[in-house]
Design an enzyme around this catalytic site. Structure first.
Site, PDB file in Angstrom:
ATOM      1  N   CYS A  10       0.826  -1.207   0.000  1.00 15.19           N
ATOM      2  CA  CYS A  10       0.000   0.000   0.000  1.00 15.19           C
ATOM      3  C   CYS A  10       0.865   1.265   0.000  1.00 15.19           C
ATOM      4  O   CYS A  10       2.078   1.213   0.147  1.00 15.19           O
ATOM      5  CB  CYS A  10      -0.930  -0.004   1.207  1.00 15.19           C
ATOM      6  SG  CYS A  10      -0.062   0.194   2.773  1.00 15.19           S
ATOM      7  N   ALA A  21       2.996   1.812   2.996  1.00 12.14           N
ATOM      8  CA  ALA A  21       4.194   0.962   2.989  1.00 12.14           C
ATOM      9  C   ALA A  21       5.320   1.621   2.198  1.00 12.14           C
ATOM     10  O   ALA A  21       6.484   1.594   2.598  1.00 12.14           O
ATOM     11  CB  ALA A  21       3.868  -0.414   2.402  1.00 12.14           C
ATOM     12  N   ARG A  72      11.831  -5.275   6.700  1.00 16.38           N
ATOM     13  CA  ARG A  72      12.421  -5.060   5.377  1.00 16.38           C
ATOM     14  C   ARG A  72      13.926  -5.362   5.333  1.00 16.38           C
ATOM     15  O   ARG A  72      14.549  -5.267   4.311  1.00 16.38           O
ATOM     16  CB  ARG A  72      12.133  -3.623   4.917  1.00 16.38           C
ATOM     17  CG  ARG A  72      12.567  -3.314   3.480  1.00 16.38           C
ATOM     18  CD  ARG A  72      11.769  -2.172   2.941  1.00 16.38           C
ATOM     19  NE  ARG A  72      12.306  -1.560   1.758  1.00 16.38           N
ATOM     20  CZ  ARG A  72      13.046  -0.457   1.761  1.00 16.38           C
ATOM     21  NH1 ARG A  72      13.379   0.111   2.910  1.00 16.38           N
ATOM     22  NH2 ARG A  72      13.460   0.066   0.627  1.00 16.38           N
ATOM     23  N   HIS A 117       6.078   6.471  -2.325  1.00 16.10           N
ATOM     24  CA  HIS A 117       7.425   6.971  -2.615  1.00 16.10           C
ATOM     25  C   HIS A 117       7.355   8.459  -2.958  1.00 16.10           C
ATOM     26  O   HIS A 117       8.118   9.261  -2.462  1.00 16.10           O
ATOM     27  CB  HIS A 117       8.038   6.259  -3.832  1.00 16.10           C
ATOM     28  CG  HIS A 117       8.144   4.780  -3.698  1.00 16.10           C
ATOM     29  ND1 HIS A 117       8.080   3.937  -4.781  1.00 16.10           N
ATOM     30  CD2 HIS A 117       8.326   3.982  -2.622  1.00 16.10           C
ATOM     31  CE1 HIS A 117       8.216   2.691  -4.381  1.00 16.10           C
ATOM     32  NE2 HIS A 117       8.359   2.689  -3.072  1.00 16.10           N
TER      33      HIS A 117
HETATM   34 FE1  CFM Z   1      13.226   0.513  -5.314  1.00 17.66          FE
HETATM   35 FE2  CFM Z   1      12.622  -1.799  -5.640  1.00 17.66          FE
HETATM   36 FE3  CFM Z   1      11.177  -0.172  -4.047  1.00 17.66          FE
HETATM   37 FE4  CFM Z   1      13.668  -0.986  -3.351  1.00 17.66          FE
HETATM   38 FE5  CFM Z   1      12.649  -2.986  -1.805  1.00 17.66          FE
HETATM   39 FE6  CFM Z   1      11.616  -3.710  -4.124  1.00 17.66          FE
HETATM   40 FE7  CFM Z   1      10.190  -2.172  -2.543  1.00 17.66          FE
HETATM   41 MO1  CFM Z   1      10.647  -4.621  -1.887  1.00 17.66          MO
HETATM   42  S1  CFM Z   1      14.566  -1.224  -5.232  1.00 17.66           S
HETATM   43  S2  CFM Z   1      12.719   0.932  -3.236  1.00 17.66           S
HETATM   44  S3  CFM Z   1      14.505  -1.899  -1.570  1.00 17.66           S
HETATM   45  S4  CFM Z   1      11.354  -0.205  -6.171  1.00 17.66           S
HETATM   46  S5  CFM Z   1      12.752  -4.822  -2.747  1.00 17.66           S
HETATM   47  S6  CFM Z   1      12.269  -3.756  -6.283  1.00 17.66           S
HETATM   48  S7  CFM Z   1       9.544  -3.780  -3.686  1.00 17.66           S
HETATM   49  S8  CFM Z   1      10.910  -2.732  -0.634  1.00 17.66           S
HETATM   50  S9  CFM Z   1       9.287  -0.271  -2.903  1.00 17.66           S
END
Ligand code: CFM
Length: 545
Positions: free
Chosen positions: A65, A68, A99, A198
């Protein structure tokens, strides 16, 4: 394995796509068809994929989500900021240390990662409002820890009842005086996935922290490492290599980071973007406001690490740094090559599938390629079209209601602090040599024609894919882990790395070669009987059939 090979020959990508869609009601199948593509990139016709759209209700998605993405991904790895979750305790508890973003508390020893901070909302807070409780929690955190900053994260109920977390944060910041307090409107439902989180995090970090400390930092060749979260110690390995090369990291967003790193990021001379999906917004904003150019880097894979180091050295253009980087590469590579050559006879020709997040499904293909392994199918959970097709498609992206929901900050050059790091002539000279700023390739042009690219893969399709194509290894996350293993196929978590890592940089590549060799050559999986092997007649129908 004989059957696996036979199946690979039997199934054409178009048949596999048809098989994946067969069980869906017509409307769902039509929608999913646009997210399942057969790659044609090698013929120079990168197909257009549908990505960053809502998951169809009822489908068991791999996504997370918005909360997260904001709290866990971007802010989670920062050690000296207290991340206070305003919401029911579950939202905080399940985002607590899951994580594997590692921390070194350093000499100051300030590290709040081991704590789980929550306002622990109850029914009465939902009915009467939770603002007073939030203010009290901020005060309590301050009294107990006196941190440099307290950040507040909204969970779904907070948005639904309309608590004004930003006003509470502002009031508390004024009251406390020496503690930066700000909030994120990152309710879980805010976007279609963690990707929205993000963006929300990027906006607030940029607004409330970047630029707070104007002190000049010591060191040469100053960079920001953006989009590296120190999962399984990746960031430690990258730091080791950069230090050895004499490159100074002013900030990492946000693996093992501190408040001061965010506050000083505008003092760096180059931003190196590792995971562009999660952090490209900050890179762009720092360029516009402070004049820091950004480039794409990738430290997953020995070859990619070398390429990235050379790119950084080329940017600074100093012979001393160029030589130092070459010396480090020459020193590190023999150990990498030795392990690679050892595993190659056992790993060459093996096949992989990668369904991870928003950048790893792409980055990790480099490591598999170094081992002579082929990626049959890959996809992201929440990436956007530019991650599939390349950054050049951004101007053509459709802005739908969901993406409009996430604020785009209007940023201008800072009247005092904007400082071009290179003259136009210097930038042009670099570009003429083929140096690329502000650019990244998509996953599709890098994958073979005919491979299957699938966005937002779900539980059902994952099992079907494995059944039909029988890869030698499947990479995804914890939700997929055990269902895939039950099908008799080794599974590697590429979010948390299971209990392994680091996999970045030179030492990381060595760890990865060994780990994958062990997994794809383990006999134990051949003893497993998948349901279709034990009772091939097993079948079921859906209500609409
Ligand atoms: Fe970038 Fe990723 Fe992500 Fe990531 Fe991660 Fe991820 Fe993630 Mo899981 S590199 S920041 S450290 S998009 S592994 S492939 S899904 S937490 S939001």
């Amino acid at each position: 394995m004989a059957t696996a090979k036979k199946k690979l020959v039997q199934w054409e990508p178009t048949d596999i796509k048809k098989e994946l869609l067969k069980k869906y009601p017509a409307k769902v199948a039509r929608k999913r068809a646009k997210q399942i593509l057969i790659n044609e990139a090698l013929e120079n016709t990168t197909p257009e994929i549908t990505a960053n759209v809502r998951t169809i209700p009822g489908i068991i998605t791999m996504r997370g989500c918005t909360y997260a993405g904001c709290k866990g991904v971007i802010m989670g790895p920062t050690r000296d900021i207290v991340n206070l979750v305003h919401g029911p305790i579950g939202c905080s508890f399940y985002a607590w240390l899951t994580r594997r973003n590692q921390t070194d508390a350093g000499v100051d020893g300030e590290n709040y990662m081991t704590y789980c901070f929550s306002t622990d909302m109850q029914d009465s807070d939902i009915i009467f409002g939770g603002e007073k409780k939030l203010a009290a929690a901020i005060q309590e955190v301050y009294d107990l820890f006196h941190p440099k900053a307290i950040t507040v994260f909204a969970t779904c109920p907070v948005g639904l009842i309309g608590d004004d977390i930003h006003t509470v944060a502002r009031t508390m910041k004024e009251k406390l005086g020496d503690c930066n307090v700000f909030a994120f409107s990152c309710e879980g439902y805010k976007g279609v996935s963690q990707s929205a989180g993000h963006h929300i995090a990027n906006n607030q970090v940029f607004t409330h922290m970047v630029g707070e400390n104007n002190e000049e930092k010591p060191g040469e060749y100053k960079i920001n490492l953006l989009g590296e979260y120190n999962i399984g110690g990746d960031g430690f390995e990258i730091d080791r290599i950069l230090r050895k090369c004499g490159i100074t990291t002013i900030s990492t967003f946000s693996g093992n980071s501190t408040y001061d790193q965010f506050a000083s990021a505008h003092m760096a001379d180059l931003s190196c973007v590792m995971c562009h999906r999660s952090i490209n917004y900050v890179a762009d904003m720092m360029e516009t406001k402070y004049g820091i150019p950004w480039i794409k880097v990738n430290f997953i894979g020995a070859k990619s690490t070398i390429k990235s180091l050379r790119k950084i050295a080329e940017y600074f253009g100093d012979q001393k740094l160029i030589d130092r980087v070459e010396a480090v590469i020459a020193e590190e590579m023999p150990a990498v090559d030795a392990v690679r050559e050892d595993v190659l006879p056992r790993t060459t020709g093996k096949t992989a599938m990668l369904f991870v997040g928003g950048s790893r499904a792409h980055h990790y293909q480099d490591l598999f390629a170094e081992m002579g392994m082929k990626t049959l199918s890959a996809g992201y959970e929440f990436a956007h079209r530019d991650d599939y097709e390349g950054r050049h498609v951004i101007p053509n992206l459709k802005v739908d209601a969901d993406s409009r929901n996430i604020e785009e900050l209007e940023v201008e050059a800072d009247p005092e602090r904007f400082k071009p790091r290179k003259t136009d002539a210097e930038l042009k000279a670099l570009e003429d040599k083929g140096f690329k700023f502000k650019e990244y390739d998509g996953i599709m042009p890098d994958m073979e024609a005919g491979s299957l690219i699938i966005d937002d893969l779900n539980q059902y399709e994952a099992e079907k894919l494995v059944e039909l194509m029988k890869p030698d290894i499947f990479c995804a996350g914890i939700k997929e882990k055990f269902s895939i293993q039950k099908l008799g196929v080794p599974m590697k978590q590429l979010h948390s790395y299971d209990s392994g890592g680091p996999y970045a940089g030179f030492k990381g590549a060595i760890n990865f070669y060994k780990e994958i060799d062990r997994l794809v050559n383990s006999k134990v999986w051949s003893y497993m009987k998948a349901p279709w092997q034990e009772s091939p007649e097993l079948s079921a129908t859906y209500v609409w059939e």
